[in-house]
Structure formats: structure tokens, C-alpha cells
Design an enzyme around this catalytic site. Sequence first.
Site, PDB file in Angstrom:
ATOM      1  CE  LYS A  12      42.185  38.974  45.863  1.00 28.12           C
ATOM      2  NZ  LYS A  12      40.830  38.696  46.418  1.00 28.12           N
ATOM      3  CE1 TYR A  52      39.337  44.147  45.728  1.00 29.27           C
ATOM      4  CE2 TYR A  52      41.002  43.993  47.434  1.00 29.27           C
ATOM      5  CZ  TYR A  52      40.350  43.452  46.340  1.00 29.27           C
ATOM      6  OH  TYR A  52      40.718  42.209  45.875  1.00 29.27           O
ATOM      7  CG  PHE A  60      33.547  41.589  52.089  1.00 29.41           C
ATOM      8  CD1 PHE A  60      34.433  42.116  51.155  1.00 29.41           C
ATOM      9  CD2 PHE A  60      32.240  41.334  51.690  1.00 29.41           C
ATOM     10  CE1 PHE A  60      34.038  42.392  49.855  1.00 29.41           C
ATOM     11  CE2 PHE A  60      31.829  41.612  50.375  1.00 29.41           C
ATOM     12  CZ  PHE A  60      32.739  42.138  49.461  1.00 29.41           C
ATOM     13  NE  ARG A  88      35.792  38.408  37.243  1.00 29.60           N
ATOM     14  CZ  ARG A  88      35.655  38.791  38.526  1.00 29.60           C
ATOM     15  NH1 ARG A  88      36.474  39.712  39.044  1.00 29.60           N
ATOM     16  NH2 ARG A  88      34.741  38.264  39.291  1.00 29.60           N
ATOM     17  CB  THR A  94      33.950  35.492  44.505  1.00 32.82           C
ATOM     18  OG1 THR A  94      33.636  36.337  43.392  1.00 32.82           O
ATOM     19  CG2 THR A  94      34.595  36.311  45.606  1.00 32.82           C
ATOM     20  NE  ARG A 105      39.161  34.449  42.842  1.00 34.29           N
ATOM     21  CZ  ARG A 105      38.394  35.507  42.602  1.00 34.29           C
ATOM     22  NH1 ARG A 105      37.247  35.368  41.956  1.00 34.29           N
ATOM     23  NH2 ARG A 105      38.785  36.705  42.995  1.00 34.29           N
ATOM     24  CG  ASN A 115      39.531  35.197  46.342  1.00 34.47           C
ATOM     25  OD1 ASN A 115      40.488  35.972  46.430  1.00 34.47           O
ATOM     26  ND2 ASN A 115      38.314  35.603  46.041  1.00 34.47           N
ATOM     27  CG  HIS A 118      41.651  42.051  41.814  1.00 35.43           C
ATOM     28  ND1 HIS A 118      40.388  42.401  42.227  1.00 35.43           N
ATOM     29  CD2 HIS A 118      41.962  42.884  40.786  1.00 35.43           C
ATOM     30  CE1 HIS A 118      39.961  43.423  41.485  1.00 35.43           C
ATOM     31  NE2 HIS A 118      40.901  43.736  40.607  1.00 35.43           N
ATOM     32  CD  GLU A 129      40.503  46.795  39.126  1.00 38.99           C
ATOM     33  OE1 GLU A 129      39.437  46.743  39.751  1.00 38.99           O
ATOM     34  OE2 GLU A 129      41.058  45.785  38.660  1.00 38.99           O
TER      35      GLU A 129
HETATM   36  N1  UDP Z   1      35.207  38.920  49.570  1.00 40.60           N
HETATM   37  C1  UDP Z   1      35.128  38.448  50.861  1.00 40.60           C
HETATM   38  N2  UDP Z   1      33.899  38.068  51.352  1.00 40.60           N
HETATM   39  C2  UDP Z   1      32.775  38.095  50.585  1.00 40.60           C
HETATM   40  C3  UDP Z   1      32.870  38.565  49.268  1.00 40.60           C
HETATM   41  C4  UDP Z   1      34.098  38.967  48.779  1.00 40.60           C
HETATM   42  O1  UDP Z   1      36.135  38.400  51.571  1.00 40.60           O
HETATM   43  O2  UDP Z   1      31.700  37.701  51.075  1.00 40.60           O
HETATM   44  C5  UDP Z   1      36.507  39.348  49.047  1.00 40.60           C
HETATM   45  C6  UDP Z   1      37.084  38.320  48.089  1.00 40.60           C
HETATM   46  O3  UDP Z   1      38.462  38.155  48.382  1.00 40.60           O
HETATM   47  C7  UDP Z   1      36.890  38.954  46.732  1.00 40.60           C
HETATM   48  C8  UDP Z   1      36.967  40.447  47.049  1.00 40.60           C
HETATM   49  O4  UDP Z   1      36.373  40.565  48.331  1.00 40.60           O
HETATM   50  O5  UDP Z   1      37.862  38.519  45.816  1.00 40.60           O
HETATM   51  C9  UDP Z   1      36.237  41.349  46.090  1.00 40.60           C
HETATM   52  O6  UDP Z   1      34.894  40.898  45.975  1.00 40.60           O
HETATM   53  P1  UDP Z   1      34.203  40.763  44.550  1.00 40.60           P
HETATM   54  O7  UDP Z   1      32.751  40.526  44.783  1.00 40.60           O
HETATM   55  O8  UDP Z   1      34.595  41.922  43.686  1.00 40.60           O
HETATM   56  O9  UDP Z   1      34.809  39.382  43.972  1.00 40.60           O
HETATM   57  P2  UDP Z   1      35.842  39.099  42.773  1.00 40.60           P
HETATM   58  O10 UDP Z   1      35.619  40.157  41.736  1.00 40.60           O
HETATM   59  O11 UDP Z   1      37.221  39.164  43.370  1.00 40.60           O
HETATM   60  O12 UDP Z   1      35.493  37.719  42.294  1.00 40.60           O
HETATM   61 MG    MG Z   2      35.598  42.229  41.900  1.00 43.27          MG
END
Ligand code: UDP
Ligand code: MG
Length: 136
Positions: A12, A52, A60, A88, A94, A105, A115, A118, A129
Site C-alpha cells: 500500500k 474494494y 471506512f 495472510r 488488520t 503489519r 497497514n 493487502h 483480485e
Molecule cells: N480498514 C479501516 N478501518 C477499519 C477496518 C478496515 O481502515 O475499521 C481498512 C484496512 O486498511 C484494511 C481494509 O480496510 O486493510 C480492508 O479491511 P479488511 O477487513 O478486509 O482487512 P484486511 O483483509 O486487509 O486485513
Molecule cells: Mg480483506
Amino acid sequence: MSSIEQTLSIIKPDAVERNLTDKIKTIFTENNLKIKETKKLHITKDEASEFYKVHQSKPFYNDLCGYLSSGPIVVLILEGDNAVKINRKLMGATDPKKAEENTIRKLYGISIDKNSVHGSDSLENAKKEIDFFFKS
Ligand code: UDP
Ligand code: MG
């Protein structure tokens, strides 16, 4: 049982900006994930919104799409045994504050929005994707 998969990773804007691309790529390759394709690009907010769209109902969503399109990103196709799950695990939770030691992260994330990476969350989403960024 061995199952060779491909998954999508995005480095990112916060991480690209801090020159962390090579360090993050090394974490993948040292953990048995091959980098099959990689490219640097700067997507538009519309493209980020499409990417997204599973999150479109979330509070968000707008900030997230604005953020992903705020600067250059690096997208990668990772391949290896259980690549979706391994990626992952290497990423960590996250929220960097909750991420396990030595995850990307935990090491590099600034906040829940910045963070650093992705990663696809299932094999089905990984296919979608990868197509999003690499289907010509
Ligand atoms: N995100 C955020 N606020 C939140 C939750 C998620 O800004 O409260 C952002 C964060 O950057 C995250 C992305 O949205 O990586 C996608 O969310 P997801 O739950 O899919 O998390 P990930 O799969 O990236 O761990
Ligand atoms: Mg995700």
C-alpha cells in the site's frame, strides 16, 4: 497435502512511500512464496472503489478508497503451497496494534488504515483480485 495456489498482495502507499517494497518482497520469498508477477502503479479512486467494493457498506469505505489511490502501490502475484493462508499469516492482523510479532503489519504498519499491505482472503477472491490487476 500440498496445494499450490496463487494470491494477490498489494504493498500500500504508506509502505511504498517509505521504501519498504524490497523488505516486504524479501519476507515473501524467504517464506516460500514466489513472486510470479509484480508491477508498480497508481490507481484512480474509481478503480480503488471497484477493487474494494465488498466493503462498500462499511463506514471506512470512502477513506479506504481515497487512501489506496493516494499514491503508488506495488501489486504482486504470489505463488506457493497454501499461498492464500501463508500470505495472510505473514501480513498479521488488520490492526497493526493487534498484529503478531514479526508480521509485516507489526513491523511496518502505522495504523489500521495505513497497514502497509493487502492480501486476498480466500482462493476465490484471490482469482478475482489477480484478474483485476493482471488480466489484459
Ligand atoms: N480498514 C479501516 N478501518 C477499519 C477496518 C478496515 O481502515 O475499521 C481498512 C484496512 O486498511 C484494511 C481494509 O480496510 O486493510 C480492508 O479491511 P479488511 O477487513 O478486509 O482487512 P484486511 O483483509 O486487509 O486485513
Ligand atoms: Mg480483506
